[in-house]
Design a protein around this motif. Sequence first.
Motif, PDB file in Angstrom:
ATOM      1  N   ASN A 114      -4.155   4.906  79.099  1.00  0.00           N
ATOM      2  CA  ASN A 114      -4.069   3.626  79.813  1.00  0.00           C
ATOM      3  C   ASN A 114      -5.353   2.816  79.672  1.00  0.00           C
ATOM      4  O   ASN A 114      -5.321   1.589  79.538  1.00  0.00           O
ATOM      5  N   LEU A 115      -6.497   3.499  79.669  1.00  0.00           N
ATOM      6  CA  LEU A 115      -7.770   2.799  79.513  1.00  0.00           C
ATOM      7  C   LEU A 115      -7.918   2.267  78.093  1.00  0.00           C
ATOM      8  O   LEU A 115      -8.377   1.146  77.882  1.00  0.00           O
ATOM      9  N   LYS A 116      -7.515   3.059  77.125  1.00  0.00           N
ATOM     10  CA  LYS A 116      -7.610   2.621  75.734  1.00  0.00           C
ATOM     11  C   LYS A 116      -6.763   1.379  75.484  1.00  0.00           C
ATOM     12  O   LYS A 116      -7.240   0.396  74.895  1.00  0.00           O
ATOM     13  N   LEU A 117      -5.523   1.386  75.935  1.00  0.00           N
ATOM     14  CA  LEU A 117      -4.640   0.242  75.699  1.00  0.00           C
ATOM     15  C   LEU A 117      -5.073  -0.972  76.514  1.00  0.00           C
ATOM     16  O   LEU A 117      -4.925  -2.115  76.071  1.00  0.00           O
ATOM     17  N   GLY A 118      -5.618  -0.729  77.707  1.00  0.00           N
ATOM     18  CA  GLY A 118      -6.145  -1.844  78.494  1.00  0.00           C
ATOM     19  C   GLY A 118      -7.339  -2.492  77.825  1.00  0.00           C
ATOM     20  O   GLY A 118      -7.472  -3.717  77.797  1.00  0.00           O
ATOM     21  N   ALA A 119      -8.222  -1.656  77.273  1.00  0.00           N
ATOM     22  CA  ALA A 119      -9.387  -2.187  76.562  1.00  0.00           C
ATOM     23  C   ALA A 119      -8.968  -2.872  75.261  1.00  0.00           C
ATOM     24  O   ALA A 119      -9.543  -3.901  74.876  1.00  0.00           O
ATOM     25  N   GLU A 120      -7.965  -2.319  74.593  1.00  0.00           N
ATOM     26  CA  GLU A 120      -7.455  -2.965  73.378  1.00  0.00           C
ATOM     27  C   GLU A 120      -6.916  -4.353  73.696  1.00  0.00           C
ATOM     28  O   GLU A 120      -7.188  -5.328  72.980  1.00  0.00           O
ATOM     29  N   ALA A 121      -6.148  -4.462  74.779  1.00  0.00           N
ATOM     30  CA  ALA A 121      -5.606  -5.759  75.180  1.00  0.00           C
ATOM     31  C   ALA A 121      -6.727  -6.740  75.505  1.00  0.00           C
ATOM     32  O   ALA A 121      -6.664  -7.924  75.163  1.00  0.00           O
ATOM     33  N   ALA A 122      -7.782  -6.253  76.181  1.00  0.00           N
ATOM     34  CA  ALA A 122      -8.926  -7.122  76.507  1.00  0.00           C
ATOM     35  C   ALA A 122      -9.643  -7.573  75.238  1.00  0.00           C
ATOM     36  O   ALA A 122     -10.084  -8.719  75.136  1.00  0.00           O
ATOM     37  N   TYR A 123      -9.760  -6.661  74.272  1.00  0.00           N
ATOM     38  CA  TYR A 123     -10.415  -7.015  73.000  1.00  0.00           C
ATOM     39  C   TYR A 123      -9.611  -8.063  72.251  1.00  0.00           C
ATOM     40  O   TYR A 123     -10.163  -9.045  71.728  1.00  0.00           O
ATOM     41  N   VAL A 124      -8.295  -7.895  72.211  1.00  0.00           N
ATOM     42  CA  VAL A 124      -7.428  -8.868  71.538  1.00  0.00           C
ATOM     43  C   VAL A 124      -7.534 -10.234  72.205  1.00  0.00           C
ATOM     44  O   VAL A 124      -7.583 -11.275  71.538  1.00  0.00           O
ATOM     45  N   LYS A 125      -7.577 -10.221  73.537  1.00  0.00           N
ATOM     46  CA  LYS A 125      -7.634 -11.474  74.282  1.00  0.00           C
ATOM     47  C   LYS A 125      -8.947 -12.216  74.045  1.00  0.00           C
ATOM     48  O   LYS A 125      -8.980 -13.453  73.997  1.00  0.00           O
ATOM     49  N   SER A 126     -10.039 -11.468  73.868  1.00  0.00           N
ATOM     50  CA  SER A 126     -11.366 -12.108  73.764  1.00  0.00           C
ATOM     51  C   SER A 126     -11.832 -12.322  72.330  1.00  0.00           C
ATOM     52  O   SER A 126     -12.877 -12.932  72.113  1.00  0.00           O
ATOM     53  N   THR A 127     -11.071 -11.851  71.355  1.00  0.00           N
ATOM     54  CA  THR A 127     -11.506 -11.926  69.960  1.00  0.00           C
ATOM     55  C   THR A 127     -10.646 -12.907  69.173  1.00  0.00           C
ATOM     56  O   THR A 127      -9.409 -12.784  69.161  1.00  0.00           O
ATOM     57  N   LYS A 128     -11.285 -13.840  68.540  1.00  0.00           N
ATOM     58  CA  LYS A 128     -10.576 -14.783  67.672  1.00  0.00           C
ATOM     59  C   LYS A 128     -10.599 -14.234  66.252  1.00  0.00           C
ATOM     60  O   LYS A 128     -11.659 -14.029  65.663  1.00  0.00           O
ATOM     61  N   ILE A 129      -9.429 -14.005  65.701  1.00  0.00           N
ATOM     62  CA  ILE A 129      -9.334 -13.474  64.341  1.00  0.00           C
ATOM     63  C   ILE A 129      -9.553 -14.609  63.343  1.00  0.00           C
ATOM     64  O   ILE A 129      -8.950 -15.682  63.457  1.00  0.00           O
ATOM     65  N   THR A 130     -10.428 -14.358  62.369  1.00  0.00           N
ATOM     66  CA  THR A 130     -10.721 -15.336  61.322  1.00  0.00           C
ATOM     67  C   THR A 130     -10.627 -14.632  59.963  1.00  0.00           C
ATOM     68  O   THR A 130     -10.534 -13.398  59.889  1.00  0.00           O
ATOM     69  N   VAL A 131     -10.687 -15.428  58.890  1.00  0.00           N
ATOM     70  CA  VAL A 131     -10.658 -14.814  57.561  1.00  0.00           C
ATOM     71  C   VAL A 131     -11.908 -13.972  57.336  1.00  0.00           C
ATOM     72  O   VAL A 131     -11.896 -13.024  56.546  1.00  0.00           O
ATOM     73  N   GLU A 132     -12.974 -14.292  58.043  1.00  0.00           N
ATOM     74  CA  GLU A 132     -14.218 -13.543  57.881  1.00  0.00           C
ATOM     75  C   GLU A 132     -14.158 -12.174  58.555  1.00  0.00           C
ATOM     76  O   GLU A 132     -14.746 -11.197  58.057  1.00  0.00           O
TER      77      GLU A 132
END
Length: 400
Positions: free
Chosen positions: A274-292
């Motif tokens: 549960n902690l891993k998936l919660g942190a993954e969701a937080a990372y996805v929410k705060s990270t903008k994916i770019t070509v770089e």
Amino acid sequence: MAHLFTSSTTLEVGTPPPSTTRSSFNVLFHRFVDLSAERGQYVHSPEFEYNGRKWRLIVYPGGDSAASEGFVSVYLQLRSGESCEVDFGIFFQSGATGIKVSEKKTKYVFELPGSWGWRDFTKRSKILDNESLLDLNGTLAVVMSMTMKEERLSVQPFVPKNIFNDLMNGLLFDEDTADVCFEVGTTEVDEGNTVFHAHRLVLKKCTPMLSALFDSSNTLEGDEKMARAVITDVKPEVFRLLLANVYGRSMAEDDMKTHVKDIIDAADKYSIVNLKLGAEAAYVKSTKITVENAMDNLLYADALNLALLKEVVMDFLAENHDEAVKKVSFADVPGHLMKDLLVAFGMSKKEEEGKGNEKEEDFDVMRVSELRVKLDKMGLDVDGSREAMIEALRKSSKQS
């Protein structure tokens, strides 16, 4: 121009007046003309529920045994539940015109078993001679409205909350009741390491991999019961957050944001899903994916089975395929990721065409969150690659 949104909240001072609940029920008596007109013979509706009690409507087409000659009797009957006071009204209604016929209202305190109504409700001839009252099938529509006051206590009862969560939270880092401890830092010896006390039973039930560290651990000098485990690959501040999660504490948003990748790594290592998936969701929410950064994030997601992050990166590559082909190197991408990329391209194409998947259980084109929801409902493991989740769902579907 900016729009102003307002909300309204009602606040009460003192004991509010009793509130009421109102309901209306339509009962259809088909081929009423064929029902027995003999006194004492009755028909009744199926039981229905109102305000936590069961009721039924009783009609004597020829009147009850004490009714006047040629009258119809109608009664409301309480079938289950506590005594209550009810305002109720009954009338016949024309399906063609909507006109009410023979409407009557009353108030009565029902006790179980109990009925109340009208012995001489209306003349039978008034029903049979009214061309608009019965439909072509001879159906009589009886409409009943009910209103009941909700009783309120003048003094609101106090019910203590369940204190289990508070007790568990209180055990966190409690040295007096602990029987194991973690030494967290950069060295195998205790110099400079941070000590966290814990409870073997809690760890065994909530995070078996941490509990397993004590199966062959050393015992601290001077204490025959206190076992210790040394952790050198997790920062003390991150381990503190991880252990707090095990004991049921919520993580502050700032802590999650500050240590998100370290939390993912630690939660993955010790299988705290549960902690891993919660942190993954937080990372996805705060990270903008770019070509770089797309490829770095893709390889990171693949290494730790971060299916949601992998899906987000794949979606980005599918949506920006022209730019990705020019600027992103796929030289280091493992071959098994190509299927994920093809799925992302397929989903992107369907969304552009406005077509959804017509096969309800086509797991191959489901989103990661959909797969995880299905797995969770079945009590299956939600941590794993997309392929592993799909395989688990297919296997479960075949067995069921």
